[in-house]
Design a protein around this motif. Structure first.
Motif, PDB file in Angstrom:
ATOM      1  N   GLU A  37     -14.342 -13.761   4.478  1.00  0.00           N
ATOM      2  CA  GLU A  37     -13.580 -12.929   5.123  1.00  0.00           C
ATOM      3  C   GLU A  37     -12.529 -14.183   5.390  1.00  0.00           C
ATOM      4  OE1 GLU A  37     -12.844 -10.890   8.578  1.00  0.00           O
ATOM      5  OE2 GLU A  37     -14.781 -10.100   7.907  1.00  0.00           O
ATOM      6  N   ARG A  38     -13.435 -15.361   5.992  1.00  0.00           N
ATOM      7  CA  ARG A  38     -12.095 -16.180   7.608  1.00  0.00           C
ATOM      8  C   ARG A  38     -11.277 -17.288   6.317  1.00  0.00           C
ATOM      9  NH1 ARG A  38      -8.429 -18.480  10.073  1.00  0.00           N
ATOM     10  NH2 ARG A  38      -9.847 -19.821  12.480  1.00  0.00           N
ATOM     11  N   ALA A  39     -11.810 -17.508   4.785  1.00  0.00           N
ATOM     12  CA  ALA A  39     -10.903 -18.016   3.955  1.00  0.00           C
ATOM     13  C   ALA A  39     -10.149 -17.684   2.932  1.00  0.00           C
ATOM     14  CB  ALA A  39     -12.189 -18.881   3.001  1.00  0.00           C
ATOM     15  N   GLY A  40     -10.398 -15.939   3.079  1.00  0.00           N
ATOM     16  CA  GLY A  40      -9.537 -15.271   2.592  1.00  0.00           C
ATOM     17  C   GLY A  40      -9.571 -14.821   0.861  1.00  0.00           C
ATOM     18  N   VAL A  41     -10.792 -15.118   0.463  1.00  0.00           N
ATOM     19  CA  VAL A  41     -11.771 -14.837  -0.951  1.00  0.00           C
ATOM     20  C   VAL A  41     -12.067 -13.528  -0.321  1.00  0.00           C
ATOM     21  CG1 VAL A  41     -11.028 -17.223  -1.112  1.00  0.00           C
ATOM     22  CG2 VAL A  41     -13.087 -16.913  -0.823  1.00  0.00           C
ATOM     23  N   SER A  42     -13.036 -13.511  -2.085  1.00  0.00           N
ATOM     24  CA  SER A  42     -14.211 -12.202  -1.743  1.00  0.00           C
ATOM     25  C   SER A  42     -14.723 -12.851  -1.961  1.00  0.00           C
ATOM     26  CB  SER A  42     -13.871 -12.193  -3.212  1.00  0.00           C
ATOM     27  OG  SER A  42     -14.168 -12.548  -4.557  1.00  0.00           O
ATOM     28  N   VAL A  43     -16.212 -12.073  -1.264  1.00  0.00           N
ATOM     29  CA  VAL A  43     -17.914 -13.348  -1.958  1.00  0.00           C
ATOM     30  C   VAL A  43     -17.957 -13.712  -2.579  1.00  0.00           C
ATOM     31  CG1 VAL A  43     -19.163 -11.164  -1.802  1.00  0.00           C
ATOM     32  CG2 VAL A  43     -20.089 -12.767   0.060  1.00  0.00           C
ATOM     33  N   GLY A  44     -17.610 -12.980  -3.739  1.00  0.00           N
ATOM     34  CA  GLY A  44     -17.879 -13.447  -5.118  1.00  0.00           C
ATOM     35  C   GLY A  44     -17.725 -14.872  -5.412  1.00  0.00           C
ATOM     36  N   SER A  45     -16.384 -15.095  -4.974  1.00  0.00           N
ATOM     37  CA  SER A  45     -15.538 -16.313  -5.240  1.00  0.00           C
ATOM     38  C   SER A  45     -16.592 -17.263  -4.343  1.00  0.00           C
ATOM     39  CB  SER A  45     -14.040 -16.160  -4.659  1.00  0.00           C
ATOM     40  OG  SER A  45     -13.237 -15.606  -5.511  1.00  0.00           O
ATOM     41  N   VAL A  46     -17.059 -16.795  -2.752  1.00  0.00           N
ATOM     42  CA  VAL A  46     -18.215 -17.586  -2.320  1.00  0.00           C
ATOM     43  C   VAL A  46     -19.117 -18.853  -3.272  1.00  0.00           C
ATOM     44  CG1 VAL A  46     -19.128 -18.040  -0.571  1.00  0.00           C
ATOM     45  CG2 VAL A  46     -17.405 -17.235  -0.089  1.00  0.00           C
ATOM     46  N   TYR A  47     -19.630 -16.998  -3.799  1.00  0.00           N
ATOM     47  CA  TYR A  47     -21.001 -17.044  -5.133  1.00  0.00           C
ATOM     48  C   TYR A  47     -21.073 -18.464  -6.320  1.00  0.00           C
ATOM     49  CZ  TYR A  47     -23.982 -14.860  -0.992  1.00  0.00           C
ATOM     50  OH  TYR A  47     -24.373 -14.474  -0.304  1.00  0.00           O
ATOM     51  N   GLN A  48     -19.292 -18.537  -6.690  1.00  0.00           N
ATOM     52  CA  GLN A  48     -19.410 -18.596  -7.862  1.00  0.00           C
ATOM     53  C   GLN A  48     -18.997 -20.100  -7.449  1.00  0.00           C
ATOM     54  OE1 GLN A  48     -15.136 -18.102  -9.139  1.00  0.00           O
ATOM     55  NE2 GLN A  48     -15.403 -19.346 -10.644  1.00  0.00           N
ATOM     56  N   TYR A  49     -19.078 -20.123  -6.694  1.00  0.00           N
ATOM     57  CA  TYR A  49     -18.737 -22.124  -6.273  1.00  0.00           C
ATOM     58  C   TYR A  49     -20.542 -22.423  -5.664  1.00  0.00           C
ATOM     59  CZ  TYR A  49     -14.450 -21.788  -7.650  1.00  0.00           C
ATOM     60  OH  TYR A  49     -12.960 -21.745  -8.021  1.00  0.00           O
ATOM     61  N   PHE A  50     -21.590 -21.743  -4.712  1.00  0.00           N
ATOM     62  CA  PHE A  50     -22.272 -21.971  -3.586  1.00  0.00           C
ATOM     63  C   PHE A  50     -23.372 -21.088  -3.910  1.00  0.00           C
ATOM     64  CE2 PHE A  50     -18.942 -23.434  -1.862  1.00  0.00           C
ATOM     65  CZ  PHE A  50     -18.349 -24.530  -1.823  1.00  0.00           C
ATOM     66  N   PRO A  51     -24.294 -21.180  -4.790  1.00  0.00           N
ATOM     67  CA  PRO A  51     -24.902 -20.110  -4.818  1.00  0.00           C
ATOM     68  C   PRO A  51     -26.181 -19.471  -3.493  1.00  0.00           C
ATOM     69  CG  PRO A  51     -26.253 -22.016  -5.692  1.00  0.00           C
ATOM     70  CD  PRO A  51     -24.832 -22.563  -4.849  1.00  0.00           C
ATOM     71  N   GLY A  52     -25.576 -19.845  -2.447  1.00  0.00           N
ATOM     72  CA  GLY A  52     -26.298 -19.371  -1.325  1.00  0.00           C
ATOM     73  C   GLY A  52     -25.845 -20.203  -0.240  1.00  0.00           C
ATOM     74  N   LYS A  53     -26.014 -19.940   1.091  1.00  0.00           N
ATOM     75  CA  LYS A  53     -25.381 -19.915   2.019  1.00  0.00           C
ATOM     76  C   LYS A  53     -26.287 -22.083   2.477  1.00  0.00           C
ATOM     77  CE  LYS A  53     -27.358 -18.694   6.205  1.00  0.00           C
ATOM     78  NZ  LYS A  53     -27.109 -17.615   7.707  1.00  0.00           N
ATOM     79  N   GLU A  54     -27.017 -21.913   2.271  1.00  0.00           N
ATOM     80  CA  GLU A  54     -27.168 -23.147   2.269  1.00  0.00           C
ATOM     81  C   GLU A  54     -27.190 -24.598   1.055  1.00  0.00           C
ATOM     82  OE1 GLU A  54     -29.813 -19.965   2.035  1.00  0.00           O
ATOM     83  OE2 GLU A  54     -30.974 -20.997   3.591  1.00  0.00           O
ATOM     84  N   ALA A  55     -26.424 -23.826  -0.137  1.00  0.00           N
ATOM     85  CA  ALA A  55     -26.099 -24.543  -0.628  1.00  0.00           C
ATOM     86  C   ALA A  55     -24.625 -24.986  -0.262  1.00  0.00           C
ATOM     87  CB  ALA A  55     -25.484 -24.442  -2.290  1.00  0.00           C
TER      88      ALA A  55
END
Length: 181
Positions: free
Chosen positions: A25-43
């Motif tokens: 939300e803060r980055a202005g992208v979908s959560v799927g986009s976050v997971y596309q680049y990072f497999p999880g919060k730790e990554a």
């Protein structure tokens, strides 16, 4: 964009509010986009730690190229203090997460880079350090990191108060006249 979103969520909401949904939300992208680049919060956190420490390493390496060793020492201290104080809450939280996630490669890279910068400067310093140069470089790294991190843990926010203390410690350890700004 995603890493900066993660940084801002950490600064604004702390670890309790640091979720992939909040980052997206803060980055202005979908959560799927976050997971596309990072497999999880730790990554995501590991990538953010790498970004932030990369900035510190670059500043320290530049500082080591100063015209005199004394100026280089001053600039390394300035870089360390600026790193902690420019985004103090982020620095504090990332330090904690770096330890929790056991990002040893990152910690080792920072240690090597800063100790190497000190070592390069100590090779040109007169008088020579009071102990073997490699030992002195390691001691200086520990001294700077310890003081700067402790200031962050205490919630200090004034780099103009912290920097002179760190400089006195570094120059005092080396038996050099006090280096005041």
């Amino acid at each position: 964009m995603i890493l900066e979103g993660a940084a801002r969520v950490l600064e604004e909401q702390g670890l309790a509010g640091y979720t992939t949904n909040a980052v997206a939300e803060r980055a202005g992208v979908s959560v799927g986009s976050v997971y596309q680049y990072f497999p999880g919060k730790e990554a995501l956190t590991a990538a953010l730690v790498a970004r932030e420490t990369g900035l510190l390493i670059a500043a320290v390496q530049e500082a080591a190229e100063a015209a005199t060793p004394e100026l280089g020492l001053r600039r390394i201290v300035q870089a360390a203090v600026a790193h902690q104080m420019s985004r103090p809450r982020l620095a504090l939280l990332l330090d904690r997460e770096e330890n929790r996630l056991q990002l040893d490669d990152n910690l080792d890279a920072v240690t090597r880079a800063i100790s190497s910068a000190f070592l390069a400067l100590l090779g040109h310093l007169e008088p020579r350090p009071p102990v073997e140069a490699e030992t002195a470089a390691g001691d200086l790294f520990a001294l700077v990191r310890g003081i700067v991190d402790a200031a962050g843990e205490r919630g200090e926010r004034a780099s103009d108060a912290l920097e002179p203390r760190v400089l006195r410690a570094v120059f005092g350890y080396l038996g050099l006249p006090a280096a005041m700004p």
